[in-house]
Write an enzyme that holds these catalytic residues in place. Sequence first.
Site, PDB file in Angstrom:
ATOM      1  N   LYS A  14       6.032 -34.269 -35.106  1.00 19.56           N
ATOM      2  CA  LYS A  14       4.699 -34.872 -34.144  1.00 19.56           C
ATOM      3  C   LYS A  14       4.150 -34.000 -35.123  1.00 19.56           C
ATOM      4  CE  LYS A  14       4.939 -34.549 -30.034  1.00 19.56           C
ATOM      5  NZ  LYS A  14       5.865 -34.225 -29.356  1.00 19.56           N
ATOM      6  N   ARG A  89       1.175 -40.316 -22.884  1.00 15.66           N
ATOM      7  CA  ARG A  89       2.498 -39.795 -22.713  1.00 15.66           C
ATOM      8  C   ARG A  89       3.019 -40.163 -21.099  1.00 15.66           C
ATOM      9  NH1 ARG A  89       2.327 -33.892 -25.295  1.00 15.66           N
ATOM     10  NH2 ARG A  89       4.485 -33.024 -25.610  1.00 15.66           N
ATOM     11  N   ARG A 128      12.537 -22.416 -32.991  1.00 16.59           N
ATOM     12  CA  ARG A 128      10.576 -22.205 -33.182  1.00 16.59           C
ATOM     13  C   ARG A 128      10.255 -20.985 -32.710  1.00 16.59           C
ATOM     14  NH1 ARG A 128       6.342 -26.822 -31.743  1.00 16.59           N
ATOM     15  NH2 ARG A 128       7.011 -26.354 -29.439  1.00 16.59           N
ATOM     16  N   ARG A 134       4.778 -19.636 -28.073  1.00 16.06           N
ATOM     17  CA  ARG A 134       5.114 -20.507 -27.367  1.00 16.06           C
ATOM     18  C   ARG A 134       5.197 -20.518 -26.134  1.00 16.06           C
ATOM     19  NH1 ARG A 134       4.308 -26.899 -29.096  1.00 16.06           N
ATOM     20  NH2 ARG A 134       4.666 -27.102 -28.009  1.00 16.06           N
ATOM     21  N   ARG A 145      11.100 -30.059 -20.941  1.00 20.00           N
ATOM     22  CA  ARG A 145       9.478 -30.972 -21.338  1.00 20.00           C
ATOM     23  C   ARG A 145      10.892 -32.446 -21.925  1.00 20.00           C
ATOM     24  NH1 ARG A 145       9.095 -26.405 -25.981  1.00 20.00           N
ATOM     25  NH2 ARG A 145       7.489 -28.178 -26.930  1.00 20.00           N
TER      26      ARG A 145
HETATM   27  P1  AP5 Z   1       7.218 -29.713 -34.501  1.00 20.28           P
HETATM   28  O1  AP5 Z   1       5.976 -30.180 -35.709  1.00 20.28           O
HETATM   29  O2  AP5 Z   1       5.932 -28.596 -33.833  1.00 20.28           O
HETATM   30  O3  AP5 Z   1       7.390 -31.258 -32.928  1.00 20.28           O
HETATM   31  P2  AP5 Z   1       6.251 -31.761 -32.410  1.00 20.28           P
HETATM   32  O4  AP5 Z   1       7.218 -32.524 -31.934  1.00 20.28           O
HETATM   33  O5  AP5 Z   1       4.814 -31.171 -32.373  1.00 20.28           O
HETATM   34  O6  AP5 Z   1       6.586 -30.576 -31.124  1.00 20.28           O
HETATM   35  P3  AP5 Z   1       6.181 -30.497 -30.006  1.00 20.28           P
HETATM   36  O7  AP5 Z   1       6.887 -28.673 -29.417  1.00 20.28           O
HETATM   37  O8  AP5 Z   1       4.468 -29.649 -30.202  1.00 20.28           O
HETATM   38  O9  AP5 Z   1       5.863 -30.994 -28.999  1.00 20.28           O
HETATM   39  P4  AP5 Z   1       5.777 -31.331 -27.537  1.00 20.28           P
HETATM   40  O10 AP5 Z   1       5.635 -32.984 -27.742  1.00 20.28           O
HETATM   41  O11 AP5 Z   1       6.100 -30.803 -26.506  1.00 20.28           O
HETATM   42  O12 AP5 Z   1       4.558 -30.191 -27.328  1.00 20.28           O
HETATM   43  P5  AP5 Z   1       2.746 -30.424 -27.691  1.00 20.28           P
HETATM   44  O13 AP5 Z   1       2.429 -29.101 -28.024  1.00 20.28           O
HETATM   45  O14 AP5 Z   1       2.658 -31.431 -27.358  1.00 20.28           O
HETATM   46  O15 AP5 Z   1       8.089 -29.870 -34.600  1.00 20.28           O
HETATM   47  C1  AP5 Z   1       9.229 -28.780 -34.507  1.00 20.28           C
HETATM   48  C2  AP5 Z   1       9.790 -27.618 -34.810  1.00 20.28           C
HETATM   49  O16 AP5 Z   1      11.143 -28.103 -35.930  1.00 20.28           O
HETATM   50  C3  AP5 Z   1       9.016 -26.613 -35.926  1.00 20.28           C
HETATM   51  O17 AP5 Z   1       9.671 -25.335 -36.577  1.00 20.28           O
HETATM   52  C4  AP5 Z   1       9.509 -27.780 -37.607  1.00 20.28           C
HETATM   53  O18 AP5 Z   1       9.021 -26.531 -38.262  1.00 20.28           O
HETATM   54  C5  AP5 Z   1      10.659 -27.802 -37.467  1.00 20.28           C
HETATM   55  N1  AP5 Z   1      10.823 -29.083 -38.396  1.00 20.28           N
HETATM   56  C6  AP5 Z   1      10.037 -30.425 -38.342  1.00 20.28           C
HETATM   57  N2  AP5 Z   1       9.854 -31.306 -38.523  1.00 20.28           N
HETATM   58  C7  AP5 Z   1      11.629 -30.580 -39.000  1.00 20.28           C
HETATM   59  C8  AP5 Z   1      12.350 -31.200 -40.227  1.00 20.28           C
HETATM   60  N3  AP5 Z   1      12.201 -32.852 -40.530  1.00 20.28           N
HETATM   61  N4  AP5 Z   1      13.486 -31.003 -40.435  1.00 20.28           N
HETATM   62  C9  AP5 Z   1      13.825 -29.665 -39.871  1.00 20.28           C
HETATM   63  N5  AP5 Z   1      12.517 -29.123 -39.067  1.00 20.28           N
HETATM   64  C10 AP5 Z   1      11.722 -30.201 -38.955  1.00 20.28           C
HETATM   65  O19 AP5 Z   1       3.102 -30.257 -25.927  1.00 20.28           O
HETATM   66  C11 AP5 Z   1       3.083 -29.198 -25.189  1.00 20.28           C
HETATM   67  C12 AP5 Z   1       2.579 -29.262 -23.416  1.00 20.28           C
HETATM   68  O20 AP5 Z   1       1.769 -29.030 -23.023  1.00 20.28           O
HETATM   69  C13 AP5 Z   1       3.053 -30.571 -23.050  1.00 20.28           C
HETATM   70  O21 AP5 Z   1       4.559 -30.188 -22.668  1.00 20.28           O
HETATM   71  C14 AP5 Z   1       2.383 -30.436 -21.443  1.00 20.28           C
HETATM   72  O22 AP5 Z   1       3.002 -29.676 -20.701  1.00 20.28           O
HETATM   73  C15 AP5 Z   1       1.031 -30.566 -21.960  1.00 20.28           C
HETATM   74  N6  AP5 Z   1       0.422 -31.466 -22.594  1.00 20.28           N
HETATM   75  C16 AP5 Z   1      -0.096 -32.090 -24.029  1.00 20.28           C
HETATM   76  N7  AP5 Z   1       0.042 -33.482 -24.199  1.00 20.28           N
HETATM   77  C17 AP5 Z   1      -0.521 -34.263 -22.625  1.00 20.28           C
HETATM   78  C18 AP5 Z   1      -0.241 -35.203 -22.612  1.00 20.28           C
HETATM   79  N8  AP5 Z   1      -1.037 -36.369 -22.433  1.00 20.28           N
HETATM   80  N9  AP5 Z   1      -0.424 -35.334 -20.849  1.00 20.28           N
HETATM   81  C19 AP5 Z   1       0.186 -34.065 -19.890  1.00 20.28           C
HETATM   82  N10 AP5 Z   1       0.182 -32.636 -20.427  1.00 20.28           N
HETATM   83  C20 AP5 Z   1       0.291 -32.638 -21.772  1.00 20.28           C
HETATM   84 MG    MG Z   2       3.697 -30.753 -31.494  1.00 17.84          MG
END
Ligand code: AP5
Ligand code: MG
Length: 191
Positions: A14, A89, A128, A134, A145
């Site tokens: 994402k 979410r 990562r 993180r 997660r």
């Molecule tokens: P990346 O692009 O970072 O993926 P992502 O989907 O953004 O992963 P996140 O870990 O950020 O998702 P998340 O939903 O768990 O975390 P968030 O920060 O939203 O890619 C991942 C890796 O893969 C990278 O190393 C990248 O380089 C690699 N990659 C990308 N594309 C690739 C490809 N095509 N091939 C190979 N490798 C690739 O949320 C974190 C926490 O915050 C949540 O768990 C929760 O506690 C809280 N939170 C956030 N939003 C909310 C909400 N709306 N409600 C409640 N709690 C929330």
């Molecule tokens: Mg992200």
Amino acid sequence: MLNVVIFGAPGSGKGTQSELIEKKYGLVHLSTGDILRAEIAKGSEIGKLADGLISKGHFIPDDLMIRILNAHLDMYPTANGFIFDGFPRTLTQAEALDTMLKNRNLKVSLMLNIDVDTNELVKRLLNRGKTSGRSDDNLQTIHERIQVYETKTLPVIQFYDRQKKHHRIKGTGTMEEVFERICNEIDSVNR
Ligand code: AP5
Ligand code: MG
């Protein structure tokens, strides 16, 4: 106005794809994960609450998350559109997003659901975790997660299905390949 919901499991890409969309289409990227991590870095009250929840892989309560997103929407009155990364979410958040946008005479244009299998998600996040710093990029929290995603977040797909806004994207292959698939879907609704 083009308002994109970028949806997918943890590690689906994402954040990576949002940055590419942001550049190509000139949209404002709102990542709730990034917003919360910035609060943690500041040491704010929200940050203190978020810190414990994020490191366990648990969600921030809906009402708080909705208030935070609403405040961020107000920060960009001249935006060409938004990318919502990591929000909604839950079904409650999906309904709230529709209301928040409606109040501003806006709507979600499309929801892009980046589809990546669980083994690949775990592999990407562990990889990562070697450099990200993180607190949630460790095996135990990664599993939590993914489980929380499956129980609380998957129902959001049906919400956008019913609105005919759900576009599934194959999330494997190179980042460029995934981005090309995404652009095809965006361009199909944004003509
Ligand atoms: P990346 O692009 O970072 O993926 P992502 O989907 O953004 O992963 P996140 O870990 O950020 O998702 P998340 O939903 O768990 O975390 P968030 O920060 O939203 O890619 C991942 C890796 O893969 C990278 O190393 C990248 O380089 C690699 N990659 C990308 N594309 C690739 C490809 N095509 N091939 C190979 N490798 C690739 O949320 C974190 C926490 O915050 C949540 O768990 C929760 O506690 C809280 N939170 C956030 N939003 C909310 C909400 N709306 N409600 C409640 N709690 C929330
Ligand atoms: Mg992200």
